[in-house]
Design a protein around this motif. Structure first.
Motif, PDB file in Angstrom:
ATOM      1  N   MET A 171      14.832 192.963   9.815  1.00  0.00           N
ATOM      2  CA  MET A 171      15.899 191.746   8.745  1.00  0.00           C
ATOM      3  C   MET A 171      16.636 191.390   9.646  1.00  0.00           C
ATOM      4  SD  MET A 171      19.587 192.810   6.677  1.00  0.00           S
ATOM      5  CE  MET A 171      18.302 194.610   5.908  1.00  0.00           C
ATOM      6  N   GLN A 172      16.295 190.045   9.309  1.00  0.00           N
ATOM      7  CA  GLN A 172      17.230 188.452   9.401  1.00  0.00           C
ATOM      8  C   GLN A 172      18.202 187.844   8.835  1.00  0.00           C
ATOM      9  OE1 GLN A 172      12.924 187.192  10.441  1.00  0.00           O
ATOM     10  NE2 GLN A 172      13.638 186.878  12.219  1.00  0.00           N
ATOM     11  N   SER A 173      18.833 187.242   9.485  1.00  0.00           N
ATOM     12  CA  SER A 173      19.347 185.717   9.201  1.00  0.00           C
ATOM     13  C   SER A 173      19.405 184.624   9.387  1.00  0.00           C
ATOM     14  CB  SER A 173      20.951 186.439   9.417  1.00  0.00           C
ATOM     15  OG  SER A 173      21.677 187.570   9.212  1.00  0.00           O
ATOM     16  N   LEU A 174      19.306 183.558   8.099  1.00  0.00           N
ATOM     17  CA  LEU A 174      19.310 182.978   9.015  1.00  0.00           C
ATOM     18  C   LEU A 174      20.372 181.632   9.069  1.00  0.00           C
ATOM     19  CD1 LEU A 174      17.687 181.625   4.695  1.00  0.00           C
ATOM     20  CD2 LEU A 174      16.504 182.077   7.648  1.00  0.00           C
ATOM     21  N   THR A 175      20.596 181.462  10.559  1.00  0.00           N
ATOM     22  CA  THR A 175      21.924 181.784  10.789  1.00  0.00           C
ATOM     23  C   THR A 175      22.471 179.462  10.583  1.00  0.00           C
ATOM     24  OG1 THR A 175      20.848 180.286  12.818  1.00  0.00           O
ATOM     25  CG2 THR A 175      21.057 182.418  12.617  1.00  0.00           C
ATOM     26  N   GLY A 176      21.599 178.865   9.688  1.00  0.00           N
ATOM     27  CA  GLY A 176      22.303 177.568   9.339  1.00  0.00           C
ATOM     28  C   GLY A 176      22.914 177.733   8.354  1.00  0.00           C
ATOM     29  N   HIS A 177      23.952 177.046   8.203  1.00  0.00           N
ATOM     30  CA  HIS A 177      25.215 176.233   7.323  1.00  0.00           C
ATOM     31  C   HIS A 177      25.525 174.993   7.716  1.00  0.00           C
ATOM     32  CE1 HIS A 177      27.620 177.340  10.376  1.00  0.00           C
ATOM     33  NE2 HIS A 177      28.404 176.677   9.974  1.00  0.00           N
TER      34      HIS A 177
ATOM     35  N   LEU B 276      28.102 172.343   4.362  1.00  0.00           N
ATOM     36  CA  LEU B 276      29.973 172.348   4.158  1.00  0.00           C
ATOM     37  C   LEU B 276      29.502 172.992   3.036  1.00  0.00           C
ATOM     38  CD1 LEU B 276      33.043 171.624   3.807  1.00  0.00           C
ATOM     39  CD2 LEU B 276      31.603 169.243   3.091  1.00  0.00           C
ATOM     40  N   LEU B 277      30.348 173.760   2.081  1.00  0.00           N
ATOM     41  CA  LEU B 277      29.909 173.821   0.845  1.00  0.00           C
ATOM     42  C   LEU B 277      29.700 173.356  -0.325  1.00  0.00           C
ATOM     43  CD1 LEU B 277      33.230 176.692   0.684  1.00  0.00           C
ATOM     44  CD2 LEU B 277      30.777 177.227   1.076  1.00  0.00           C
ATOM     45  N   LEU B 278      28.752 173.682  -0.852  1.00  0.00           N
ATOM     46  CA  LEU B 278      28.318 172.796  -2.626  1.00  0.00           C
ATOM     47  C   LEU B 278      30.013 172.042  -3.058  1.00  0.00           C
ATOM     48  CD1 LEU B 278      25.263 174.108  -3.489  1.00  0.00           C
ATOM     49  CD2 LEU B 278      26.044 172.007  -2.197  1.00  0.00           C
ATOM     50  N   GLY B 279      30.037 170.896  -3.228  1.00  0.00           N
ATOM     51  CA  GLY B 279      31.188 171.031  -4.143  1.00  0.00           C
ATOM     52  C   GLY B 279      32.229 170.224  -3.114  1.00  0.00           C
ATOM     53  N   VAL B 280      32.679 170.286  -2.239  1.00  0.00           N
ATOM     54  CA  VAL B 280      33.610 170.389  -1.509  1.00  0.00           C
ATOM     55  C   VAL B 280      33.805 168.911  -0.986  1.00  0.00           C
ATOM     56  CG1 VAL B 280      34.808 170.776   1.227  1.00  0.00           C
ATOM     57  CG2 VAL B 280      34.235 172.368  -0.091  1.00  0.00           C
ATOM     58  N   ARG B 281      33.310 168.451  -1.220  1.00  0.00           N
ATOM     59  CA  ARG B 281      33.033 166.636  -0.824  1.00  0.00           C
ATOM     60  C   ARG B 281      31.301 166.330  -1.351  1.00  0.00           C
ATOM     61  NH1 ARG B 281      32.868 165.076   5.778  1.00  0.00           N
ATOM     62  NH2 ARG B 281      31.322 166.520   5.810  1.00  0.00           N
ATOM     63  N   ARG B 282      31.660 165.058  -1.481  1.00  0.00           N
ATOM     64  CA  ARG B 282      30.338 164.377  -2.915  1.00  0.00           C
ATOM     65  C   ARG B 282      29.612 163.288  -1.840  1.00  0.00           C
ATOM     66  NH1 ARG B 282      31.419 160.359  -7.858  1.00  0.00           N
ATOM     67  NH2 ARG B 282      28.794 160.838  -8.849  1.00  0.00           N
ATOM     68  N   PHE B 283      28.470 163.944  -2.106  1.00  0.00           N
ATOM     69  CA  PHE B 283      27.532 163.111  -0.929  1.00  0.00           C
ATOM     70  C   PHE B 283      27.233 163.643   0.298  1.00  0.00           C
ATOM     71  CE2 PHE B 283      28.338 160.021  -4.672  1.00  0.00           C
ATOM     72  CZ  PHE B 283      27.061 160.303  -5.187  1.00  0.00           C
ATOM     73  N   ALA B 284      27.863 164.946   0.601  1.00  0.00           N
ATOM     74  CA  ALA B 284      27.716 165.655   2.266  1.00  0.00           C
ATOM     75  C   ALA B 284      26.661 165.770   2.547  1.00  0.00           C
ATOM     76  CB  ALA B 284      28.953 166.706   2.070  1.00  0.00           C
ATOM     77  N   PRO B 285      26.363 164.992   3.894  1.00  0.00           N
ATOM     78  CA  PRO B 285      25.176 165.777   4.133  1.00  0.00           C
ATOM     79  C   PRO B 285      24.538 166.833   4.208  1.00  0.00           C
ATOM     80  CG  PRO B 285      26.474 164.484   6.327  1.00  0.00           C
ATOM     81  CD  PRO B 285      27.116 164.838   4.604  1.00  0.00           C
ATOM     82  N   ARG B 286      22.941 167.216   3.711  1.00  0.00           N
ATOM     83  CA  ARG B 286      22.981 168.253   4.245  1.00  0.00           C
ATOM     84  C   ARG B 286      21.061 168.952   4.488  1.00  0.00           C
ATOM     85  NH1 ARG B 286      26.223 171.239   1.647  1.00  0.00           N
ATOM     86  NH2 ARG B 286      27.435 170.200  -0.272  1.00  0.00           N
ATOM     87  N   HIS B 287      21.046 169.505   5.437  1.00  0.00           N
ATOM     88  CA  HIS B 287      20.460 169.919   6.292  1.00  0.00           C
ATOM     89  C   HIS B 287      19.060 170.707   5.124  1.00  0.00           C
ATOM     90  CE1 HIS B 287      23.356 168.977   9.035  1.00  0.00           C
ATOM     91  NE2 HIS B 287      22.516 168.492   9.792  1.00  0.00           N
ATOM     92  N   THR B 288      17.929 170.981   6.231  1.00  0.00           N
ATOM     93  CA  THR B 288      17.012 171.341   5.780  1.00  0.00           C
ATOM     94  C   THR B 288      16.178 172.364   6.412  1.00  0.00           C
ATOM     95  OG1 THR B 288      15.875 170.202   4.338  1.00  0.00           O
ATOM     96  CG2 THR B 288      14.184 171.876   4.516  1.00  0.00           C
TER      97      THR B 288
END
Length: 96
Positions: A1-7, A9-21
């Protein structure tokens, strides 16, 4: 079992917040469980130990249907909790 460690800012908290892939190779038969932080939060467990508790619970789950896996994930969560939980499970078809 593995976890993805990246995260991000929560969706909807700040409009147009940068997102990573983030990417992770998946092999046939893998199950991916996406969930909100409410699934890991426990009043009786330190925040640092919550992901480990969730991993143990899912690793010891004996049932294989996705619905059963989701039920196992929330099996020991108290009804009077303050945070909500959202989950999405996807299983890649097995090879062959």
């Amino acid at each position: 079992m593995q976890s993805l460690t990246g995260h991000d800012l929560l969706l909807g908290v700040r409009r147009f917040a940068p997102r990573h892939t983030w990417t992770m190779p998946l092999v046939p038969g893998f199950t991916v469980l996406l969930h909100t932080d409410g699934l890991e939060e426990r009043s009786s467990v330190a925040d640092d130990d919550s992901p480990a508790c969730l991993h143990r619970r899912l690793r010891t789950a004996r049932r294989t249907r996705l619905q059963d896996l989701l039920e196992d994930a929330v099996a020991d969560i108290r009804a009077d909790r303050a945070d909500d939980i959202a989950m999405l499970a996807v299983r890649l078809p097995a090879a062959g």
